[in-house]
Design a protein around this motif. Structure first.
Motif, PDB file in Angstrom:
ATOM      1  N   GLY A  21       0.787  -1.181   0.086  1.00 38.33           N
ATOM      2  CA  GLY A  21      -0.101   0.042  -0.029  1.00 38.33           C
ATOM      3  C   GLY A  21       0.791   1.281   0.064  1.00 38.33           C
ATOM      4  N   LYS A  22       0.147   2.503  -0.171  1.00 37.14           N
ATOM      5  CA  LYS A  22       0.860   3.686   0.007  1.00 37.14           C
ATOM      6  C   LYS A  22       0.332   4.503   0.972  1.00 37.14           C
ATOM      7  CE  LYS A  22       3.043   2.988  -4.181  1.00 37.14           C
ATOM      8  NZ  LYS A  22       4.499   2.733  -4.099  1.00 37.14           N
ATOM      9  N   ILE A  23       1.146   5.854   1.248  1.00 38.91           N
ATOM     10  CA  ILE A  23       0.685   6.886   2.183  1.00 38.91           C
ATOM     11  C   ILE A  23       0.760   7.941   1.637  1.00 38.91           C
ATOM     12  CG2 ILE A  23       1.476   5.301   4.159  1.00 38.91           C
ATOM     13  CD1 ILE A  23       3.992   6.822   4.052  1.00 38.91           C
ATOM     14  N   ILE A  24       0.049   8.760   2.520  1.00 31.45           N
ATOM     15  CA  ILE A  24      -0.019  10.286   2.101  1.00 31.45           C
ATOM     16  C   ILE A  24       0.149  11.069   3.423  1.00 31.45           C
ATOM     17  CG2 ILE A  24      -2.363  10.544   1.843  1.00 31.45           C
ATOM     18  CD1 ILE A  24      -2.125  12.557  -0.269  1.00 31.45           C
ATOM     19  N   LEU A  25       0.953  11.991   3.829  1.00 28.26           N
ATOM     20  CA  LEU A  25       0.950  12.974   4.753  1.00 28.26           C
ATOM     21  C   LEU A  25       0.075  13.599   4.844  1.00 28.26           C
ATOM     22  CD1 LEU A  25       4.767  13.281   5.406  1.00 28.26           C
ATOM     23  CD2 LEU A  25       3.540  11.421   5.928  1.00 28.26           C
ATOM     24  N   SER A  26      -0.723  13.944   6.090  1.00 26.59           N
ATOM     25  CA  SER A  26      -1.852  15.047   6.211  1.00 26.59           C
ATOM     26  C   SER A  26      -1.689  15.600   7.623  1.00 26.59           C
ATOM     27  CB  SER A  26      -3.141  14.598   5.826  1.00 26.59           C
ATOM     28  OG  SER A  26      -3.701  14.108   6.903  1.00 26.59           O
ATOM     29  N   GLY A  27      -2.041  16.865   7.899  1.00 22.78           N
ATOM     30  CA  GLY A  27      -2.229  17.577   9.060  1.00 22.78           C
ATOM     31  C   GLY A  27      -3.535  17.522   9.665  1.00 22.78           C
ATOM     32  N   ASP A  28      -4.627  17.170   8.976  1.00 21.94           N
ATOM     33  CA  ASP A  28      -5.915  17.334   9.309  1.00 21.94           C
ATOM     34  C   ASP A  28      -6.056  18.382  10.050  1.00 21.94           C
ATOM     35  OD1 ASP A  28      -8.667  16.830  10.338  1.00 21.94           O
ATOM     36  OD2 ASP A  28      -8.340  14.846  11.120  1.00 21.94           O
ATOM     37  N   SER A  29      -5.529  19.637   9.461  1.00 20.49           N
ATOM     38  CA  SER A  29      -5.477  20.765  10.227  1.00 20.49           C
ATOM     39  C   SER A  29      -6.829  21.640  10.468  1.00 20.49           C
ATOM     40  CB  SER A  29      -4.483  21.666   9.650  1.00 20.49           C
ATOM     41  OG  SER A  29      -3.193  20.736   9.433  1.00 20.49           O
ATOM     42  N   HIS A  30      -7.277  22.100  11.664  1.00 27.27           N
ATOM     43  CA  HIS A  30      -8.427  22.980  11.930  1.00 27.27           C
ATOM     44  C   HIS A  30      -7.690  24.113  12.308  1.00 27.27           C
ATOM     45  CE1 HIS A  30     -10.109  18.827  11.991  1.00 27.27           C
ATOM     46  NE2 HIS A  30     -11.216  19.540  12.098  1.00 27.27           N
ATOM     47  N   SER A  31      -6.811  24.587  11.968  1.00 26.31           N
ATOM     48  CA  SER A  31      -6.057  26.109  12.146  1.00 26.31           C
ATOM     49  C   SER A  31      -4.984  26.140  11.293  1.00 26.31           C
ATOM     50  CB  SER A  31      -5.826  26.286  13.544  1.00 26.31           C
ATOM     51  OG  SER A  31      -4.605  25.396  13.988  1.00 26.31           O
ATOM     52  N   ALA A  32      -4.647  27.538  10.869  1.00 28.52           N
ATOM     53  CA  ALA A  32      -3.853  27.830  10.155  1.00 28.52           C
ATOM     54  C   ALA A  32      -2.257  27.312  10.794  1.00 28.52           C
ATOM     55  CB  ALA A  32      -3.659  29.187   9.824  1.00 28.52           C
ATOM     56  N   SER A  33      -2.094  27.337  12.203  1.00 26.84           N
ATOM     57  CA  SER A  33      -0.873  27.183  12.760  1.00 26.84           C
ATOM     58  C   SER A  33      -0.507  25.750  12.880  1.00 26.84           C
ATOM     59  CB  SER A  33      -1.074  27.685  14.387  1.00 26.84           C
ATOM     60  OG  SER A  33      -2.212  27.059  14.814  1.00 26.84           O
ATOM     61  N   SER A  34      -1.406  24.870  12.527  1.00 28.52           N
ATOM     62  CA  SER A  34      -1.220  23.435  12.603  1.00 28.52           C
ATOM     63  C   SER A  34      -1.030  22.819  11.312  1.00 28.52           C
ATOM     64  CB  SER A  34      -2.332  22.643  13.208  1.00 28.52           C
ATOM     65  OG  SER A  34      -3.557  22.739  12.572  1.00 28.52           O
ATOM     66  N   LEU A  35      -0.794  23.604  10.467  1.00 24.41           N
ATOM     67  CA  LEU A  35      -0.660  23.010   8.859  1.00 24.41           C
ATOM     68  C   LEU A  35       0.477  21.993   8.576  1.00 24.41           C
ATOM     69  CD1 LEU A  35      -1.432  26.218   6.802  1.00 24.41           C
ATOM     70  CD2 LEU A  35      -2.501  24.000   6.849  1.00 24.41           C
ATOM     71  N   LEU A  36       1.601  22.179   9.521  1.00 23.29           N
ATOM     72  CA  LEU A  36       2.609  21.301   9.458  1.00 23.29           C
ATOM     73  C   LEU A  36       2.946  20.718  10.746  1.00 23.29           C
ATOM     74  CD1 LEU A  36       5.377  22.932   6.864  1.00 23.29           C
ATOM     75  CD2 LEU A  36       3.786  21.260   6.466  1.00 23.29           C
ATOM     76  N   CYS A  37       1.982  20.712  11.471  1.00 18.53           N
ATOM     77  CA  CYS A  37       2.250  19.894  12.861  1.00 18.53           C
ATOM     78  C   CYS A  37       2.670  18.649  12.882  1.00 18.53           C
ATOM     79  CB  CYS A  37       1.098  20.083  13.885  1.00 18.53           C
ATOM     80  SG  CYS A  37       1.032  19.400  15.120  1.00 18.53           S
ATOM     81  N   ALA A  38       3.740  18.603  13.601  1.00 22.51           N
ATOM     82  CA  ALA A  38       4.390  17.113  13.930  1.00 22.51           C
ATOM     83  C   ALA A  38       4.431  16.405  12.546  1.00 22.51           C
ATOM     84  CB  ALA A  38       3.323  16.136  14.703  1.00 22.51           C
ATOM     85  N   TYR A  39       4.770  16.934  11.268  1.00 23.18           N
ATOM     86  CA  TYR A  39       5.408  16.278  10.082  1.00 23.18           C
ATOM     87  C   TYR A  39       6.721  15.543  10.285  1.00 23.18           C
ATOM     88  CZ  TYR A  39       1.723  17.457   6.845  1.00 23.18           C
ATOM     89  OH  TYR A  39       0.695  17.468   5.901  1.00 23.18           O
ATOM     90  N   ASP A  40       7.646  16.037  11.318  1.00 25.27           N
ATOM     91  CA  ASP A  40       8.806  15.324  11.482  1.00 25.27           C
ATOM     92  C   ASP A  40       8.387  13.962  12.162  1.00 25.27           C
ATOM     93  OD1 ASP A  40       7.762  16.395  13.742  1.00 25.27           O
ATOM     94  OD2 ASP A  40       9.717  17.063  14.561  1.00 25.27           O
ATOM     95  N   LEU A  41       7.478  13.868  13.023  1.00 26.89           N
ATOM     96  CA  LEU A  41       7.130  12.722  13.863  1.00 26.89           C
ATOM     97  C   LEU A  41       6.527  11.606  12.699  1.00 26.89           C
ATOM     98  CD1 LEU A  41       5.596  13.847  17.274  1.00 26.89           C
ATOM     99  CD2 LEU A  41       7.763  12.813  16.713  1.00 26.89           C
ATOM    100  N   ALA A  42       5.632  12.278  11.635  1.00 26.05           N
ATOM    101  CA  ALA A  42       4.902  11.482  10.876  1.00 26.05           C
ATOM    102  C   ALA A  42       6.125  11.106   9.776  1.00 26.05           C
ATOM    103  CB  ALA A  42       3.840  12.546  10.168  1.00 26.05           C
TER     104      ALA A  42
END
Length: 272
Positions: A226-247
């Motif tokens: 299977g394949k993956i895609i990274l996403s923030g499921d962001s509900h605010s502008a401040s979280s657009l790249l939240c925890a992308y390093d962890l992901a």
């Protein structure tokens, strides 16, 4: 690091910022692309799930198309929708869609799974006799049917049912009943060829410290091709790249050398 987010929510559904505020923040962050995926309109009987008001969908589409044009030379913008499996299918065409399950039906009643912790506990007690595994099985059965109802571009937060269970607070995610239910849902959807998201939304909203899905699910996605895609499921502008390093690290630890991103030509691979 991948700097693209295709799972976002604005003030057109349950987000805190307007689409233009999110676009401006994305540009300031140096993001390479941004997709809007406000919640699809959902029936009033599905309380606890925040869908877009049906009368707002046309305005939502017009606003994102306006931003696409205005910011075309600075940021690729995509018009998407998060299509809930319990909602009627939108009659409009979108650049992409996310297939998600936010609630289950129990004894004829709709129960949101991610509304809040208390609602989750009440649902388990009232409709499943306190059996968290039966609750999870019901959720994963509903999730397995997602592709039969719609044709999403990718699948969202497959194990949302564990939102309030980090660290095994209520049940053991290693239990055979839980794992069997999760993997059966996964195996039902893998033949579609659609990717699954690694979702950091619960981190930005303080419900978890780790992304969805659990590593055992992610490893199974990898092992079965299977394949993956990274996403923030962001509900605010401040979280657009939240925890992308962890992901990113989670994806790598499960064997993925790359993730998919949306492009004008569809989904394409990008190295992690």
């Amino acid at each position: 690091m991948i700097k693209a987010n295709f799972h976002t929510h604005s003030t057109f559904s349950d987000g805190a910022n307007t689409p233009e505020e999110m676009v401006r923040t994305a540009i300031a962050l140096g993001m390479t692309s941004l997709g809007f995926s406000d919640h699809s309109p959902i029936g009033k009987e599905c309380r606890g799930t925040t869908g877009m008001a049906s009368e707002k969908e046309t305005a939502y589409r017009q606003e994102i198309m306006r931003l696409k044009e205005i910011y075309a030379d600075r940021l690729p913008i995509y018009l998407g929708i998060e299509q809930d499996s319990n909602a009627p299918c939108t009659p409009y065409d979108y650049d992409y869609s996310i297939g998600s399950v936010h609630g289950i039906w129990a004894e004829g009643q709709y129960r949101a799974v991610d509304c809040n912790e208390q609602t989750m506990l009440e649902t388990v007690e009232q409709f499943f006799g306190g059996d968290h595994y039966a609750y999870a099985q019901c959720y994963f059965r509903a999730y397995a049917e997602t592709a039969d109802k719609y044709d999403p571009t990718f699948f969202g937060h497959i194990d949302l049912v564990a939102k309030y269970n980090e660290g095994g607070k209520y049940f053991d995610e290693g239990h055979p009943r839980y794992r069997k239910a999760a993997l059966e849902a996964l195996e039902a959807l893998l033949p579609t060829g659609k990717p699954f998201e690694i979702n950091t939304g619960a981190i930005s909203r303080g419900a978890r410290t780790t992304p969805y899905p659990a590593p055992f699910i992610l490893k199974e996605i990898h092992d079965l091709g299977g394949k993956i895609i990274l996403s923030g499921d962001s509900h605010s502008a401040s979280s657009l790249l939240c925890a992308y390093d962890l992901a990113t690290e989670l994806a790598k630890s499960c064997g993925f050398p790359s993730a998919l991103v949306l492009s004008p030509d569809g989904l394409r691979e990008k190295k992690l």
